[in-house]
Design an enzyme around this catalytic site. Structure first.
Site, PDB file in Angstrom:
ATOM      1  N   LEU A   1     -21.507  -5.509  -9.656  1.00 60.01           N
ATOM      2  CA  LEU A   1     -22.347  -4.314  -9.471  1.00 60.01           C
ATOM      3  C   LEU A   1     -23.802  -4.724  -9.253  1.00 60.01           C
ATOM      4  CD1 LEU A   1     -21.389  -1.589 -12.128  1.00 60.01           C
ATOM      5  CD2 LEU A   1     -20.740  -1.743  -9.739  1.00 60.01           C
TER       6      LEU A   1
ATOM      7  N   GLU B   1     -14.963  -9.267  -5.240  1.00 61.66           N
ATOM      8  CA  GLU B   1     -15.083  -9.766  -3.861  1.00 61.66           C
ATOM      9  C   GLU B   1     -16.498  -9.513  -3.348  1.00 61.66           C
ATOM     10  OE1 GLU B   1     -12.945 -11.646  -1.949  1.00 61.66           O
ATOM     11  OE2 GLU B   1     -14.926 -11.683  -1.036  1.00 61.66           O
TER      12      GLU B   1
ATOM     13  N   LYS C   1     -22.690  -0.618  10.327  1.00 60.01           N
ATOM     14  CA  LYS C   1     -23.358  -1.856  10.725  1.00 60.01           C
ATOM     15  C   LYS C   1     -22.580  -2.412  11.911  1.00 60.01           C
ATOM     16  CE  LYS C   1     -22.471  -5.654   8.277  1.00 60.01           C
ATOM     17  NZ  LYS C   1     -22.175  -6.638   7.210  1.00 60.01           N
TER      18      LYS C   1
ATOM     19  N   GLY D   1     -25.878   1.838   4.711  1.00 59.82           N
ATOM     20  CA  GLY D   1     -24.656   2.639   4.662  1.00 59.82           C
ATOM     21  C   GLY D   1     -23.553   1.776   4.077  1.00 59.82           C
TER      22      GLY D   1
ATOM     23  N   PHE E   1     -28.916  -5.417  -6.299  1.00 59.05           N
ATOM     24  CA  PHE E   1     -30.065  -6.230  -5.858  1.00 59.05           C
ATOM     25  C   PHE E   1     -30.186  -6.233  -4.325  1.00 59.05           C
ATOM     26  CE2 PHE E   1     -32.233  -9.029  -9.077  1.00 59.05           C
ATOM     27  CZ  PHE E   1     -31.895  -8.245 -10.169  1.00 59.05           C
ATOM     28  N   LEU E   2     -29.049  -6.334  -3.646  1.00 59.43           N
ATOM     29  CA  LEU E   2     -29.086  -6.339  -2.173  1.00 59.43           C
ATOM     30  C   LEU E   2     -29.605  -5.003  -1.643  1.00 59.43           C
ATOM     31  CD1 LEU E   2     -25.687  -8.152  -1.493  1.00 59.43           C
ATOM     32  CD2 LEU E   2     -27.964  -9.054  -0.969  1.00 59.43           C
TER      33      LEU E   2
ATOM     34  N   ASP F   1       0.853  -1.187   0.000  1.00 59.64           N
ATOM     35  CA  ASP F   1       0.000   0.000   0.000  1.00 59.64           C
ATOM     36  C   ASP F   1       0.887   1.235   0.000  1.00 59.64           C
ATOM     37  OD1 ASP F   1      -3.268   0.195   1.081  1.00 59.64           O
ATOM     38  OD2 ASP F   1      -2.103   2.012   0.838  1.00 59.64           O
TER      39      ASP F   1
ATOM     40  N   CYS G   1     -20.040   0.856  -0.263  1.00 61.23           N
ATOM     41  CA  CYS G   1     -20.261   0.289  -1.603  1.00 61.23           C
ATOM     42  C   CYS G   1     -21.654   0.398  -2.201  1.00 61.23           C
ATOM     43  CB  CYS G   1     -19.801  -1.162  -1.597  1.00 61.23           C
ATOM     44  SG  CYS G   1     -18.020  -1.261  -1.381  1.00 61.23           S
TER      45      CYS G   1
HETATM   46  P1  NAD Z   1      -9.939   0.815   1.182  1.00 60.51           P
HETATM   47  O1  NAD Z   1     -10.029   2.272   0.918  1.00 60.51           O
HETATM   48  O2  NAD Z   1     -10.145   0.294   2.560  1.00 60.51           O
HETATM   49  O3  NAD Z   1      -8.492   0.287   0.714  1.00 60.51           O
HETATM   50  C1  NAD Z   1      -7.893   0.610  -0.511  1.00 60.51           C
HETATM   51  C2  NAD Z   1      -6.390   0.806  -0.300  1.00 60.51           C
HETATM   52  O4  NAD Z   1      -5.746   0.935  -1.579  1.00 60.51           O
HETATM   53  C3  NAD Z   1      -6.027   2.075   0.480  1.00 60.51           C
HETATM   54  O5  NAD Z   1      -5.343   1.733   1.670  1.00 60.51           O
HETATM   55  C4  NAD Z   1      -5.137   2.878  -0.506  1.00 60.51           C
HETATM   56  O6  NAD Z   1      -4.080   3.572   0.141  1.00 60.51           O
HETATM   57  C5  NAD Z   1      -4.608   1.780  -1.396  1.00 60.51           C
HETATM   58  N1  NAD Z   1      -4.124   2.267  -2.711  1.00 60.51           N
HETATM   59  C6  NAD Z   1      -4.759   3.085  -3.580  1.00 60.51           C
HETATM   60  N2  NAD Z   1      -4.010   3.259  -4.685  1.00 60.51           N
HETATM   61  C7  NAD Z   1      -2.870   2.558  -4.510  1.00 60.51           C
HETATM   62  C8  NAD Z   1      -1.704   2.333  -5.310  1.00 60.51           C
HETATM   63  N3  NAD Z   1      -1.572   2.869  -6.534  1.00 60.51           N
HETATM   64  N4  NAD Z   1      -0.728   1.542  -4.810  1.00 60.51           N
HETATM   65  C9  NAD Z   1      -0.841   0.982  -3.585  1.00 60.51           C
HETATM   66  N5  NAD Z   1      -1.923   1.146  -2.784  1.00 60.51           N
HETATM   67  C10 NAD Z   1      -2.926   1.919  -3.249  1.00 60.51           C
HETATM   68  O7  NAD Z   1     -10.939   0.126   0.164  1.00 60.51           O
HETATM   69  P2  NAD Z   1     -11.723  -1.271   0.371  1.00 60.51           P
HETATM   70  O8  NAD Z   1     -12.903  -1.087   1.241  1.00 60.51           O
HETATM   71  O9  NAD Z   1     -10.720  -2.336   0.685  1.00 60.51           O
HETATM   72  O10 NAD Z   1     -12.281  -1.497  -1.109  1.00 60.51           O
HETATM   73  C11 NAD Z   1     -11.418  -1.825  -2.185  1.00 60.51           C
HETATM   74  C12 NAD Z   1     -12.267  -2.232  -3.380  1.00 60.51           C
HETATM   75  O11 NAD Z   1     -13.023  -3.420  -3.050  1.00 60.51           O
HETATM   76  C13 NAD Z   1     -13.308  -1.196  -3.805  1.00 60.51           C
HETATM   77  O12 NAD Z   1     -13.418  -1.246  -5.202  1.00 60.51           O
HETATM   78  C14 NAD Z   1     -14.591  -1.684  -3.176  1.00 60.51           C
HETATM   79  O13 NAD Z   1     -15.719  -1.288  -3.921  1.00 60.51           O
HETATM   80  C15 NAD Z   1     -14.427  -3.186  -3.251  1.00 60.51           C
HETATM   81  N6  NAD Z   1     -15.146  -3.960  -2.202  1.00 60.51           N
HETATM   82  C16 NAD Z   1     -15.168  -3.508  -0.920  1.00 60.51           C
HETATM   83  C17 NAD Z   1     -15.798  -4.278   0.071  1.00 60.51           C
HETATM   84  C18 NAD Z   1     -15.846  -3.820   1.491  1.00 60.51           C
HETATM   85  O14 NAD Z   1     -16.525  -4.473   2.270  1.00 60.51           O
HETATM   86  N7  NAD Z   1     -15.175  -2.756   1.889  1.00 60.51           N
HETATM   87  C19 NAD Z   1     -16.351  -5.508  -0.274  1.00 60.51           C
HETATM   88  C20 NAD Z   1     -16.286  -5.949  -1.587  1.00 60.51           C
HETATM   89  C21 NAD Z   1     -15.663  -5.158  -2.553  1.00 60.51           C
HETATM   90  C1  UGA Z   2     -22.139  -5.345   1.015  1.00 60.96           C
HETATM   91  C2  UGA Z   2     -22.549  -6.707   0.420  1.00 60.96           C
HETATM   92  O1  UGA Z   2     -23.376  -7.400   1.356  1.00 60.96           O
HETATM   93  C3  UGA Z   2     -21.315  -7.544   0.096  1.00 60.96           C
HETATM   94  O2  UGA Z   2     -21.700  -8.761  -0.550  1.00 60.96           O
HETATM   95  C4  UGA Z   2     -20.392  -6.746  -0.836  1.00 60.96           C
HETATM   96  O3  UGA Z   2     -19.218  -7.474  -1.101  1.00 60.96           O
HETATM   97  C5  UGA Z   2     -20.032  -5.433  -0.162  1.00 60.96           C
HETATM   98  O4  UGA Z   2     -21.256  -4.695   0.117  1.00 60.96           O
HETATM   99  C6  UGA Z   2     -19.214  -4.543  -1.043  1.00 60.96           C
HETATM  100  O5  UGA Z   2     -19.198  -4.681  -2.248  1.00 60.96           O
HETATM  101  O6  UGA Z   2     -18.630  -3.664  -0.421  1.00 60.96           O
HETATM  102  P1  UGA Z   2     -21.363  -4.492   3.401  1.00 60.96           P
HETATM  103  O7  UGA Z   2     -21.661  -3.150   2.842  1.00 60.96           O
HETATM  104  O8  UGA Z   2     -20.059  -4.717   4.045  1.00 60.96           O
HETATM  105  O9  UGA Z   2     -21.491  -5.605   2.248  1.00 60.96           O
HETATM  106  O10 UGA Z   2     -22.486  -4.902   4.478  1.00 60.96           O
HETATM  107  P2  UGA Z   2     -24.014  -5.352   4.357  1.00 60.96           P
HETATM  108  O11 UGA Z   2     -24.243  -6.413   5.332  1.00 60.96           O
HETATM  109  O12 UGA Z   2     -24.416  -5.625   2.969  1.00 60.96           O
HETATM  110  O13 UGA Z   2     -24.769  -4.056   4.876  1.00 60.96           O
HETATM  111  C7  UGA Z   2     -24.833  -2.873   4.094  1.00 60.96           C
HETATM  112  C8  UGA Z   2     -25.790  -1.905   4.757  1.00 60.96           C
HETATM  113  O14 UGA Z   2     -27.121  -2.390   4.674  1.00 60.96           O
HETATM  114  C9  UGA Z   2     -25.535  -1.704   6.255  1.00 60.96           C
HETATM  115  O15 UGA Z   2     -25.717  -0.352   6.591  1.00 60.96           O
HETATM  116  C10 UGA Z   2     -26.566  -2.579   6.934  1.00 60.96           C
HETATM  117  O16 UGA Z   2     -26.916  -2.157   8.208  1.00 60.96           O
HETATM  118  C11 UGA Z   2     -27.729  -2.440   5.957  1.00 60.96           C
HETATM  119  N1  UGA Z   2     -28.655  -3.590   6.006  1.00 60.96           N
HETATM  120  C12 UGA Z   2     -28.235  -4.833   5.690  1.00 60.96           C
HETATM  121  C13 UGA Z   2     -29.978  -3.370   6.375  1.00 60.96           C
HETATM  122  O17 UGA Z   2     -30.400  -2.224   6.661  1.00 60.96           O
HETATM  123  N2  UGA Z   2     -30.835  -4.440   6.403  1.00 60.96           N
HETATM  124  C14 UGA Z   2     -30.438  -5.694   6.080  1.00 60.96           C
HETATM  125  O18 UGA Z   2     -31.289  -6.628   6.130  1.00 60.96           O
HETATM  126  C15 UGA Z   2     -29.107  -5.897   5.718  1.00 60.96           C
END
Ligand code: NAD
Ligand code: UGA
Length: 471
Positions: free
Chosen positions: A228, A172, A346, A280, A233-234, A37, A283
């Site tokens: 996406l 993911e 959450k 919230g 859908f969720l 990172d 994503c």
């Molecule tokens: P995050 O902001 O927590 O982490 C991303 C990291 O990438 C940061 O620490 C940043 O400094 C680093 N970064 C950016 N550009 C860089 C570079 N050029 N070289 C090295 N490091 C670099 O983000 P996240 O929540 O882990 O999400 C990452 C991706 O995964 C997003 O596209 C998000 O939509 C997707 N996603 C997130 C979740 C989730 O629950 N947070 C779940 C599924 C998918």
């Molecule tokens: C969501 C998806 O569930 C993951 O599959 C996906 O990978 C991720 O987004 C992503 O792409 O970042 P996340 O946002 O971590 O995961 O958590 P969720 O459990 O989906 O909750 C999202 C929001 O919806 C929270 O604010 C939660 O409180 C709310 N929620 C969830 C409700 O209000 N009701 C529910 O029944 C479920």
């Protein structure tokens, strides 16, 4: 030719990169996994001796870090070295919504993906599989491929001159708070690609712990788009149940009974039907906004209008909570004290991105009240950043709209006129309401935006009570 993957690099040590690579390292002891990172402070936290100081909180994470870190899992800010050594590189960087320029408010900001691809093109050596792990607009793999392929023409850094790239999409699906379980036992793993060898190389990694029948392989575009759509859908399901929660409050129906009645139909299913203060997290809104942007780009206005409504209902749901609180507290909360329980978006995470609690607190502060916030995992400094307002150490008599951090439910609720539950942390289900009520200013109110507390116990304690979807 079959790929032999020995060394993995993951660009981005965030909520996805950290836990997902930790689980790969745990299940594939023969693989060397390096998470890099540009944010050195974040890397330092991943390398913290005290496992309670890791940059993110996820149940089960610290145990895996303890087991693998320094063995086959490493966190580093030496991006160049680890890209050069890798056979497979995951791009797991942030892709937030653009805040300015073309597509502001809807399109994903791809500058970190672009810069990652350029870093790879600069430092990678030999045959390298590049895996999109970030959530990306459909067709981003084409951009990544173009950046990488152009670099082959100018590959001075690869003395062997056998630079070749393969691009895969492997979105993911983990949810925060259950990330480790989601990674260990996913419903499915999705891999999109164009050639069998690189797809097989990634399938072979996942096969170490995931049954093959759960690994879905598709073309690149189906994989990118499916991520996406899964989130859309969720989120749509939450807006659907939230819209009905308001109807329940107006009619005397009870949302938990409606949930049971409709969720028992196997075609509907009982998951993801909890009404709340609005979704919230980093994503849902971002990914639907991106879907809206893409639909408009392809001239599909009706499609984009449809998804726009999901966001609008979500915003309306959050907004109506403060309105309701003000109404119940005799149309003024000026100088009254409100205790806000929960600040993360959450339960079981310290992530506050797009948390409904931020909007609710801002709306309450706008009404000039005093807020005491308690959250078991969110640091007060993080709350200050979210609210863009420093906390007051003690409430003053003449300042309106201020907040303090409390260390417990009891502390937060002392002299409060109302309590608002904004996050469904388990400990809020088991509050001793009689004890809490004694220390509150009367008439005391409880607003349960997550519908988690036992109605009978609150009634018995004599607290005025409003609960989402029940009124
Ligand atoms: P995050 O902001 O927590 O982490 C991303 C990291 O990438 C940061 O620490 C940043 O400094 C680093 N970064 C950016 N550009 C860089 C570079 N050029 N070289 C090295 N490091 C670099 O983000 P996240 O929540 O882990 O999400 C990452 C991706 O995964 C997003 O596209 C998000 O939509 C997707 N996603 C997130 C979740 C989730 O629950 N947070 C779940 C599924 C998918
Ligand atoms: C969501 C998806 O569930 C993951 O599959 C996906 O990978 C991720 O987004 C992503 O792409 O970042 P996340 O946002 O971590 O995961 O958590 P969720 O459990 O989906 O909750 C999202 C929001 O919806 C929270 O604010 C939660 O409180 C709310 N929620 C969830 C409700 O209000 N009701 C529910 O029944 C479920």
């Amino acid at each position: 030719m079959k790929f032999k993957i020995k060394n993995i690099c993951c660009i981005g040590a965030g909520y996805v990169g950290g836990p997902s690579m930790a689980v790969i390292a745990k299940n594939c002891p023969d693989l060397e996994v390096n998470v890099v990172d540009i944010n050195e402070e974040r890397i330092n936290k991943w390398n913290e001796k005290n496992l309670d100081k890791l940059p993110i909180y996820e149940p089960g994470l610290k145990e895996i870090i303890d087991q693998c870190r320094g063995v086959n899992l490493h966190f580093s800010s030496d991006v160049k070295r680890h890209i050069a050594n890798a056979d497979m590189i995951f791009i797991s960087v942030n892709t937030p919504t653009k805040t300015k320029g073309l597509g502001a408010g809807q399109a994903s900001d791809l500058k970190w993906v672009d810069s990652s691809a350029r870093e790879i093109s600069k430092y990678a050596k030999g045959q390298t599989i590049v895996v999109e792990k970030s959530t990306l607009p459909v067709k981003t793999a084409q951009t990544i491929k173009t950046i990488l392929e152009e670099s082959i023409i100018d590959s001075k850094h690869d003395s062997q001159n056998n630079l070749k790239f393969y691009v895969l999409s492997n979105p993911e699906f983990l949810a925060e708070g259950t990330a480790i379980n989601d990674l260990e036992n996913p419903d499915r793993v999705l891999i999109g690609g164009e050639d069998n060898q690189s797809i097989e190389a990634l399938v072979d990694i996942y096969k170490n712990w995931i049954p093959e029948k759960k690994i879905i392989t598709t073309n690149l575009w189906s994989s990118e788009l499916s991520k996406l759509i899964a989130n859309a859908f969720l989120a749509q399901r939450i807006s659907s149940i939230n819209s009905i929660s308001a109807l329940c409050e107006s009619t005397g129906a009870d949302i938990s009974e409606v949930k049971l009645a409709i969720g028992s139909d196997k075609r509907i299913g009982d998951k993801f039907l909890n009404s709340g203060p609005g979704f919230g997290g980093s994503c849902f809104k971002k990914d639907i906004s991106n879907l809206i942007y893409i639909s408009n780009h392809y001239g599909l206005k009706e499609v984009s209008d449809y998804w726009q409504k999901v966001i609008e209902i979500n915003e309306w749901q959050t907004k109506r909570i403060t309105k309701l609180i003000v109404e119940k507290l005799f149309n003024t909360i000026s100088f009254k004290k409100i205790s806000v329980l929960g600040f993360s978006f959450k339960a079981n995470t310290n992530d506050t991105r797009e948390s409904p609690a931020i909007k609710i607190c801002n709306d309450l502060l706008e009404e000039s009240c005093k807020i005491s916030i308690y959250d078991p995992k969110v640091h007060p400094k993080q709350i200050e950043d979210c609210l863009n307002l420093k906390q007051s150490k003690i409430f003053s008599k003449n300042i309106c709209g201020e907040w303090t951090f409390s260390n417990s439910v009891i502390e937060a609720s002392q002299n409060a006129d109302a309590i608002v539950i904004t996050t469904e942390w388990d400990e809020f289900r088991y509050i001793d309401w009689e004890k809490v009520h004694k220390d509150m200013r009367k008439p005391a109110w409880l607003f349960d935006t997550r519908s988690i507390v036992d109605v009978d116990l609150v009634n018995k304690a004599g607290i005025n009570f409003w609960s989402i979807g029940r009124g």
